[in-house]
Design an enzyme around this catalytic site. Structure first.
Site, short mmCIF file in Angstrom:
data_model
loop_
_atom_site.label_atom_id
_atom_site.label_comp_id
_atom_site.label_asym_id
_atom_site.label_seq_id
_atom_site.Cartn_x
_atom_site.Cartn_y
_atom_site.Cartn_z
NE ARG A 135 -4.38 -1.34 13.77
CZ ARG A 135 -3.24 -1.22 13.09
NH1 ARG A 135 -2.60 -2.30 12.65
NH2 ARG A 135 -2.75 -0.03 12.84
CB CYS A 185 -2.58 -2.84 5.76
SG CYS A 185 -0.93 -2.36 5.19
#
Length: 285
Positions: free
Chosen positions: A181, A240
């Protein structure tokens, strides 16, 4: 930034057992949660640690999803009311646990620390560690005495988008998501893949061992030193996807004696604005 000698923010199942039978047992919060999954209250009702109170991450540890991200911070006063209903008082120790991953428990830990509670820890390994150690589970819900906790936000570091961008240039901004990611190879949830320019990839999953327990403090310190967070390093921030797994990385840093700020909106907030720059690939950019 120097390491400190503060008590560890995580404790073992054996240590929790001892504290629960001692003269000053902690308040227990059950924060089991599954990203995109069903509410975990039925799992709590099927078996929880003795005396634990269930807290819903999506409804009680986050505000409504929207411009602030997928899990924006809850209103502090509403959060305080939830904690008081759960029996949390200013001078009462609190232990938080989840199903074992630790992310949801870390979110509750971070919120309590940010709002000024000084005596909150996370059960290392969560429910799995408790049952593996022979700890009992109960199905009945034990009434708790209402607490008196009043939130006072700002006790630990919080970043907004501008602060995160600045820290990526002047200090150390860690990206706690999976490496793919960060690199922008996949993005299953948010509008675009990639990372905040200047951020360093540091998946929070690498802070625990195959047993699901946090690495020892020395091992965590060594890991973060390799990433640039050591005794002589710059200020540290973490983000995050939506401020949940990032709280787990802040917890790991705290266990290593390294204070860090959390960008609570995280990538879900950053990537929602197409004007914000996005870097891809394995380098900070």
């Amino acid at each position: 930034m120097t390491a400190n000698a503060s008590p560890s923010p995580v404790l073992s199942a054996a240590a929790l057992k001892a504290e629960l039978s001692g003269p000053r047992p902690p308040v227990l919060l059950d924060v089991r949660w599954q990203l995109g999954g069903p509410n975990q209250r039925p799992a709590y009702e099927a078996g929880h640690l003795p005396g634990a109170v269930y807290v819903d991450l999506d409804a009680e540890l986050a505000g409504p999803a929207g411009e602030g991200g997928r899990h924006p911070l809850p209103d502090p006063e509403e959060f305080g009311a939830v904690m008081r209903r759960a029996g949390v008082s200013a001078d009462t120790p609190v232990v938080v646990y989840d199903g074992g991953q630790g992310w949801a428990a870390a979110r509750a830990w971070w919120l309590l620390r940010w709002t000024g509670h000084a005596q909150v820890r996370v059960l290392d390994g969560g429910l799995a560690a408790w049952t593996d150690g022979g700890g009992p589970l109960l199905t009945e819900v034990t009434p708790v005495e209402r607490g008196d906790f009043k939130p006072n936000p700002g006790a630990i570091g919080l970043l907004d988008a501008d602060g995160a961008a600045a820290l990526a240039r002047t200090g150390l901004l860690l990206d706690a998501r999976a490496g793919e990611r960060y690199r922008g190879e996949v993005e299953p949830i948010d509008p675009v893949g990639g990372h905040i320019p200047g951020a360093v990839s540091a998946p929070t999953t690498e802070n625990v061992g195959p047993d699901g327990l946090f690495l020892a403090a020395d091992a965590l310190r060594a890991r973060f030193a390799e990433l640039g967070a050591d005794a002589a390093g710059a200020q540290v921030g973490v983000y995050c996807g939506s401020g949940v797994s990032g709280a787990h990385e802040v917890l790991a840093l705290a266990a290593a004696g390294i204070p860090a700020a959390l960008y609570a909106g995280s990538w879900s907030h950053w990537s929602a604005d197409p004007a914000r720059p996005v870097a891809v690939g394995s380098l900070p950019g």
